[in-house]
Every structure is written in structure tokens, then in C-alpha cells.
Design a protein around this motif. Structure first.
Motif, mmCIF file in Angstrom:
data_model
loop_
_atom_site.group_PDB
_atom_site.id
_atom_site.type_symbol
_atom_site.label_atom_id
_atom_site.label_comp_id
_atom_site.label_asym_id
_atom_site.label_seq_id
_atom_site.Cartn_x
_atom_site.Cartn_y
_atom_site.Cartn_z
ATOM 1 N N ARG A 274 0.833 -1.212 0.000
ATOM 2 C CA ARG A 274 0.000 0.000 0.000
ATOM 3 C C ARG A 274 0.869 1.266 0.000
ATOM 4 N N GLU A 275 1.934 1.244 0.797
ATOM 5 C CA GLU A 275 2.814 2.409 0.825
ATOM 6 C C GLU A 275 3.466 2.618 -0.547
ATOM 7 N N THR B 132 0.906 4.097 -3.053
ATOM 8 C CA THR B 132 0.229 5.345 -2.694
ATOM 9 C C THR B 132 0.395 6.397 -3.791
ATOM 10 N N LEU B 133 1.631 6.531 -4.291
ATOM 11 C CA LEU B 133 1.865 7.527 -5.337
ATOM 12 C C LEU B 133 2.406 6.926 -6.627
ATOM 13 N N ARG C 57 -14.669 -0.314 -5.331
ATOM 14 C CA ARG C 57 -15.172 0.637 -4.326
ATOM 15 C C ARG C 57 -16.108 -0.095 -3.351
ATOM 16 N N MET D 204 -8.339 -3.961 3.819
ATOM 17 C CA MET D 204 -9.339 -2.931 3.504
ATOM 18 C C MET D 204 -8.658 -1.635 3.038
ATOM 19 N N ILE D 205 -7.638 -1.231 3.763
ATOM 20 C CA ILE D 205 -6.950 0.012 3.390
ATOM 21 C C ILE D 205 -6.233 -0.168 2.046
ATOM 22 N N ASN E 33 -8.761 0.109 -0.686
ATOM 23 C CA ASN E 33 -9.164 1.509 -0.860
ATOM 24 C C ASN E 33 -8.119 2.298 -1.648
ATOM 25 N N TYR E 34 -6.862 2.030 -1.357
ATOM 26 C CA TYR E 34 -5.802 2.760 -2.053
ATOM 27 C C TYR E 34 -5.714 2.336 -3.530
ATOM 28 N N HIS F 44 -8.329 1.405 -5.171
ATOM 29 C CA HIS F 44 -9.498 2.086 -5.747
ATOM 30 C C HIS F 44 -9.185 3.540 -6.085
ATOM 31 N N ALA F 45 -8.387 4.202 -5.265
ATOM 32 C CA ALA F 45 -8.039 5.599 -5.564
ATOM 33 C C ALA F 45 -7.446 5.696 -6.977
ATOM 34 N N TRP F 46 -6.651 4.688 -7.353
ATOM 35 C CA TRP F 46 -6.037 4.701 -8.697
ATOM 36 C C TRP F 46 -7.054 4.408 -9.796
ATOM 37 N N HIS G 61 -10.105 4.983 -9.665
ATOM 38 C CA HIS G 61 -10.988 6.160 -9.680
ATOM 39 C C HIS G 61 -10.334 7.301 -10.464
ATOM 40 N N LEU G 62 -9.048 7.542 -10.172
ATOM 41 C CA LEU G 62 -8.353 8.621 -10.883
ATOM 42 C C LEU G 62 -8.298 8.337 -12.381
#
Lengths: 144, 188
Positions: B16-17, B20-21, B57, B131-132, B135-136, B138-140, B142-143
Motif C-alpha cells: 500500500r505504501e 500510494t503515489l 469501491r 481494507m486500506i 481503498n488505495y 481504488h483511488a487509482w 478512480h483517478l
């Protein structure tokens, strides 16, 4: 005595704002600050309205005793930082939202940072909708 | 403390880390249409991205439910197994097909843990880490979702535009002219 604030920075945009503790959900503000710093990929709501958000590792098991303000999202002022503590979602209403679900505001932007907040929000919207620009958001606690 | 659970939690936190970016392969695979087999009807994968983005999501929310149940004394491990069986595998397998291979790899391992470990406490950390992580990811998705390809066609109309449309469609002739198939004027 020093005042604790939340500093939100978007390094690639050269922008930052400060969020202040209020008399609403003050315990939630403190709980959230305990979990900083962290960073995340910045994204934007696609339905609710003028609101950016991101996921975070800030999750709390039990919050019933911490929440004293739980308004509808479409009835809050611009500039509230919102936290969904059971799932780790963090958002910010920088303009009007039509979604009428309940939300948990925990901090309010400084008046002088509201315009920055709105400009950043528009830039994030353009990134998610069109440009796919990767925008990092960083959170930390400062004392002023 | 269960070593297998803690090891997976550690891996998920590390992954996840990293993502993140930095866009994960799952997101790139889907965005670039590199799914194998090629998910998407009629030789396109635009639809795949929308479905998968919504699915991951929802999967994060379902994991949130499992996370609550693992920390709530009213739920037994046996009950959580049943709930997890209903909530997790379908989404995970679909996401695998849609291109999110790592997502399913980690979720499948967690489902196996749910089915084989009896102590709720052993599963709490790894559940939350997963879960986290989801979610992370999903952020990608989503973007990178192709929102702009459709969004411009769905702008809300002004009051004046709606009134002009109402006036135009006031007559049956206008409706027949514009929607002949809907109104039984033609057959395929």
C-alpha cells in the motif's frame, strides 16, 4: 498556549491550507490529529458536489462518544474537513454539495485559505475528470 | 497472534505504501486494456473500467463490514465465515477477470484465512490492512477512470433549455420524428 492545527499540502500544486479546531466535534479533531502525518493520492467526488477526498489509514473502532455534530452534507458551510472514521475516508467540502447524507465535520479552513481551497478543488476535479494528473496530498499537525 | 496473518498484513501495508503515489500494475493493466482474456464486450474495454472501478469501491465497503464484525462480540467466527462467503468471492473473482490480479490474489488468501482460522482476534489486523490496501487501489482506478469521455455529454440543462425542449416535444409529430422506434412507427 499554542493552538493545534491541521496542515494540508499539495506539493505539486505549490498549495497549502490550515484547518482549525472548532467547538464542533473537537474530540474527533484530536483523535484525527493523533493519526497524522500521512500522505495519499488525491481524488475528487464524482457525484456529491464540490468535494475532494482521499483514502487514509486513519480508522477508529468506536466513535459514538466522540461525535457531537453530524449534519447533512448539503447543509454545511464551505471549508469543512470531513472524516468518516470507521472507513478512513477524508474529504473536504470546498463548495456546495447536493448529497444529503450525514457527514462528520472535524475542522474548518482558515478564512484566508478558502480561496486556495477552492482553486485546489477545481484543479483536482480537472485531474480526475480529464488530465489524470497524479496529485499527492500530505497531512501533518502544526502548532501556531 | 497468528504469524501467517501478521505476515500478510505486513506485505499489504508495504504494498500500500508503494502504490500510494505509484500506479499499481492492476490499474495500469486495466487502463491500458491488457486484460487476459480481454474483458469488455464488442472489442472495447471502456465499460470494463467503469464496472471494475465501482466493484472495487464496493469491495472496500464490504471489507469494512467484515472489519466491524471481527471487532463486534455479537458475531461469531462461524457467522463471519458465512457473511464473508456471501460478500467477498464474487467481487474478487470479477476484479481478477477485469484485470486486478493482485487484488484477487490478496483477497483470496484472506478468504482462505477466514475459512481456516478460528480466532477473530488473529484476523483483525490483516482484515484492516487489506481494507486500506483495497481503498488505495481504488483511488487509482478512480483517478484513471475515463470519466471525461462521457461526463461532458451529461451536463445538467438550464431552465431555459428544458423549457425549449418541452415546447419542441409538445407535439406528437416531433416525438414520432425523433423516436420512431420507441413509438411503433418502424420495425427492425
Amino acid at each position: 498556549m499554542a493552538e493545534k492545527r491541521i496542515l494540508i499540502e499539495w506539493p505539486s500544486l505549490g498549495a497549502k491550507v490550515q484547518m482549525c479546531k472548532t467547538d464542533k466535534n473537537a474530540k474527533m479533531f484530536d483523535e484525527y490529529c493523533k493519526r497524522l502525518p500521512y500522505h495519499a493520492l488525491q481524488i475528487h467526488a464524482m457525484v456529491a458536489g464540490y468535494q475532494w477526498y482521499h483514502y487514509s489509514p486513519c480508522i477508529v473502532d468506536e466513535v459514538n462518544d466522540l461525535i457531537d455534530y453530524n449534519p447533512r452534507l448539503d447543509q454545511i458551510d464551505d471549508g469543512w474537513l470531513l472524516w468518516t472514521p470507521l472507513a478512513g475516508l477524508v474529504g473536504c467540502a470546498y463548495g456546495h454539495n447536493t448529497e444529503y447524507l450525514k457527514t462528520i465535520p472535524i475542522a474548518k479552513v482558515r478564512d484566508e485559505d478558502l480561496e486556495t481551497l477552492r482553486n485546489v478543488g477545481k484543479r483536482i476535479w480537472e485531474a480526475v475528470m480529464y488530465t489524470k494528473e497524479v496529485i499527492e496530498v500530505r497531512y501533518s499537525v502544526i502548532e501556531v | 497472534m497468528n504469524a501467517r496473518c501478521e505476515e500478510l498484513a505486513r506485505i499489504l501495508d508495504e504494498e500500500r505504501e508503494k502504490l500510494t503515489l505509484n500506479e499499481p500494475d492492476d490499474s495500469k493493466r486495466m487502463r491500458l486494456g491488457l486484460m487476459d482474456p480481454p474483458a469488455g464486450a464488442y472489442n472495447q474495454y471502456f465499460t470494463n473500467h467503469f464496472f471494475a472501478d465501482a466493484e472495487i469501491r464496493g469491495l472496500g465497503m464490504n471489507m469494512n463490514t467484515i472489519d466491524h464484525c471481527l471487532r463486534d462480540d455479537r458475531f461469531t467466527m462461524e457467522q463471519i465465515r458465512v457473511i464473508a462467503g456471501y460478500m467477498l468471492p464474487f467481487s474478487g473473482e470479477f476484479l481478477d477477470y477485469a484485470g486486478l490480479r493482485d487484488t484477487w490474489k490478496y483477497l483470496k488468501e484472506f478468504i482462505d484465512m477466514i475459512n481456516s482460522i478460528d480466532e477473530k482476534e488473529d484476523l483483525r489486523n490483516v482484515c484492516r490492512s487489506l481494507m486500506i490496501y483495497l481503498n488505495y487501489v481504488h483511488a487509482w482506478t478512480h483517478l484513471m477512470a475515463p470519466w471525461g469521455n462521457g461526463g461532458a455529454g451529461y451536463n445538467f440543462r438550464s431552465k431555459e433549455e428544458n423549457e425549449a425542449l418541452s415546447r419542441y416535444y409538445l407535439t406528437e409529430e416531433s416525438l414520432k420524428a425523433n423516436y420512431p422506434f420507441d413509438r411503433g412507427q418502424k420495425t427492425v
